[in-house]
Design a protein around this motif. Structure first.
Motif, PDB file in Angstrom:
ATOM      1  N   UNK A   1       8.451  -5.556   4.605  1.00 36.90           N
ATOM      2  CA  UNK A   1       7.050  -5.669   4.232  1.00 36.90           C
ATOM      3  C   UNK A   1       6.299  -6.535   3.437  1.00 36.90           C
ATOM      4  N   UNK A   2       7.806  -8.099   3.679  1.00 36.28           N
ATOM      5  CA  UNK A   2       7.186  -9.035   3.427  1.00 36.28           C
ATOM      6  C   UNK A   2       7.520 -10.427   5.054  1.00 36.28           C
ATOM      7  N   UNK A   3       8.846 -10.057   5.292  1.00 33.33           N
ATOM      8  CA  UNK A   3       9.351  -9.580   6.555  1.00 33.33           C
ATOM      9  C   UNK A   3       9.263  -8.905   7.081  1.00 33.33           C
TER      10      UNK A   3
ATOM     11  N   UNK B   1      -1.899  -5.747   8.429  1.00 33.96           N
ATOM     12  CA  UNK B   1       0.173  -6.125   9.073  1.00 33.96           C
ATOM     13  C   UNK B   1       0.581  -7.487   8.886  1.00 33.96           C
ATOM     14  N   UNK B   2      -0.391  -8.255   9.219  1.00 30.84           N
ATOM     15  CA  UNK B   2      -0.090  -9.683   9.786  1.00 30.84           C
ATOM     16  C   UNK B   2       0.078  -9.955   8.221  1.00 30.84           C
TER      17      UNK B   2
ATOM     18  N   UNK C   1       2.457  -6.709  14.615  1.00 29.97           N
ATOM     19  CA  UNK C   1       1.092  -7.570  15.471  1.00 29.97           C
ATOM     20  C   UNK C   1       1.970  -8.199  16.256  1.00 29.97           C
ATOM     21  N   UNK C   2       4.214  -8.627  16.642  1.00 31.38           N
ATOM     22  CA  UNK C   2       4.832  -8.358  17.039  1.00 31.38           C
ATOM     23  C   UNK C   2       5.315  -7.895  18.348  1.00 31.38           C
ATOM     24  N   UNK C   3       4.893  -6.991  19.237  1.00 31.32           N
ATOM     25  CA  UNK C   3       4.104  -6.375  20.206  1.00 31.32           C
ATOM     26  C   UNK C   3       4.690  -7.587  21.502  1.00 31.32           C
ATOM     27  N   UNK C   4       4.422  -8.563  22.024  1.00 35.97           N
ATOM     28  CA  UNK C   4       5.199  -9.617  22.681  1.00 35.97           C
ATOM     29  C   UNK C   4       3.679 -10.264  23.741  1.00 35.97           C
TER      30      UNK C   4
END
Length: 494
Positions: free
Chosen positions: A160-162, A58-59, A214-217
């Motif tokens: 799915x790119x950003x 995912x990242x 991956x951006x859960x803070x």
């Protein structure tokens, strides 16, 4: 009026010249623009053929990984060529949109894009912004060309790119509804749906895209936050003064044009709704989103200015509209003066990125120390041992498969592995590189934790000649440790 409306040969030469220029810059640079995320994306892309699970990492952004992977097999320079192709391709489609909008000076949109200060360096990197911008602007072009099916399918893969792509999809939905193309709306999720199904067979989770976010803070404590107008205040790095001025004119121009068409009741016959939502709206949503994320300290935002490169193709069109409005009175009266002003603007726009701190592309202070540590390791007696590190540049400099668990371990997994399986899970003589940027932050391993661990011994340290601070306010240093066969007798090593 068809001011500065060049033929196909001129367009071809302009794009080819830019492609060659950026390739030369990249080839002769001592370093890539971004040695963190850019190198990491490159590594994921390079090794995804060998470790196929990386295609769903995912990242790493699955679409970026997939499309860039044929290039990355040939090395870091090749993935910069991929991004240069994305940049030049974006310039071409941005130009085609400018023509459809009947802008004068349409060719100027090419330097307005490629030489925007925050966009220019991303072409010498493995970052995802150039591909995002390319897919976005091609989708916008398809919308202007009334090829809605292609636009809907293509833009559906944007998230799915950003991940920010999810916030841009509503702009396309609005235009589909405006055009009464209701059946196109469900296609906006086809990219996510396809990858949800594919990923289900690996993760056994249909909602893996959400659950693997991956951006859960979790890293807010050291990533920090800032002022709401962070990106506005840094306009000089994002646009540079000339383009920033034209951008402001562009914002005023769309208001003026809207009022004019409303009074004449000609909106339905114009392309104004498409321009407002697909160009201005897309840029605004992205810009405001990142401003809020940094202000609130959400989604692991670092307030990085280069993230705006993803929507600079839209910005270039806004700047071109601004130029059209600003130059119209001058062009009508004195064409020679107008061309002189345009030439002057072009000179300042093109030279701006070459005056930025990142140019010429050389190893920065952190990278220089990482290279020193890498050079030492390659000539040391430990080269055949498994090595733990997290700084992505190590993989590039050591030329090792960073996803081969027999050769490399990621520093963040060191103590979780020990906690779950015991110290015996770490082979004797394993070398561990700890750096002050990632070690105490992403990896959550303070220096004293490993320094005072009886199972590891310090074998080498690397410190800059002049002290400087990195993320989290730590003095940037690199330390190399070795895993001992037996625990050592503890003493004060600091």
């Amino acid at each position: 009026m068809n001011a500065l409306n060049f033929n196909k040969k001129t367009l071809f030469l302009s794009l080819t010249g830019c492609f060659v220029l950026f390739c030369i810059i990249s080839f002769f640079s001592d370093a890539t623009y971004d040695s963190g995320d850019g190198i990491r994306h490159y590594l994921v892309s390079r090794y995804c053929w060998k470790h196929t699970d990386l295609l769903l990492y995912s990242w790493g952004k699955p679409i970026f990984t997939l499309i860039s992977s044929p290039f990355s097999q040939f090395g870091l320079f090749s993935i910069t060529v991929f991004n240069i192709i994305c940049g030049v391709g974006s310039a071409y489609f941005t130009y085609k949109i400018a023509q459809r909008l009947k802008f004068n000076y349409a060719l100027l949109v090419i330097p307005f894009l490629l030489f925007t200060p925050c966009y220019f360096p991303t072409l010498n990197s493995g970052l995802t912004e150039p591909l995002f911008g390319f897919v976005l602007i091609v989708s916008v072009y398809f919308m202007f060309a009334k090829r809605e099916l292609f636009a809907a399918i293509l833009v559906s893969f944007l998230p799915l790119i950003r991940t920010e792509g999810y916030f841009i999809l509503p702009m396309f939905l609005i235009i589909f509804l405006y055009r009464k193309k209701i059946l196109m709306a469900p296609l906006l999720v086809i990219g996510t749906l396809i990858y949800s199904v594919i990923g289900y067979f690996y993760y056994h989770d249909f909602f893996w895209i959400i659950n693997q976010n991956p951006y859960n803070g979790d890293n807010r404590s050291f990533y920090g936050s800032g002022v709401l107008l962070h990106f506005v205040k840094n306009y000089n790095f994002i646009w540079g003064a000339p383009l920033a001025g034209l951008f402001v004119f562009g914002m005023a121009a769309i208001v003026q044009n809207s009022i004019k068409l409303i009074r004449k009741k000609e909106i339905q016959e114009s392309r104004l709704p498409e321009e407002i939502f697909l160009i201005y709206g897309t840029f605004a949503v992205y810009f405001i989103l990142h401003s809020i994320l940094w202000w609130k300290g959400w989604a692991n935002s670092l307030g990085l200015l280069r993230v705006l490169a993803a929507v600079i193709p839209c910005s270039a069109l806004i700047c071109l509209r601004g130029l059209n409005m600003a130059m119209l009175p001058v062009f009508k009266k004195k064409k020679i003066i107008a061309y002189g002003i345009i030439a002057l603007v072009l000179i300042f726009v093109v030279r701006n990125p070459f005056k930025q701190q990142y140019f010429p592309f050389k190893l920065d202070k952190e990278q220089t120390l990482i290279k020193e540590a890498s050079d030492w390791y390659k000539t040391s007696e430990y080269t055949k041992q498994k090595v733990y590190y997290i700084y992505p540049l190590f993989s590039q400099l050591l030329n090792v498969d960073s996803f081969d668990p027999n050769k490399v371990g990621e520093l963040w997994s060191l103590y979780p592995t020990i906690k779950e399986w015991g110290i015996g899970a770490i082979a004797d003589s394993t070398v561990v590189f700890w750096d002050a940027h990632f070690g105490p932050n992403e990896c959550k391993i303070p220096l004293d934790t490993i320094m005072n661990d009886a199972n590891f011994r310090l074998i080498k340290s690397f410190k800059p000649l002049k002290e400087f601070r990195c993320l989290g306010g730590y003095k940037f240093e690199v330390y190399a440790f070795i895993k001992l066969p037996k625990p050592k007798e503890l003493k004060n090593n600091l």
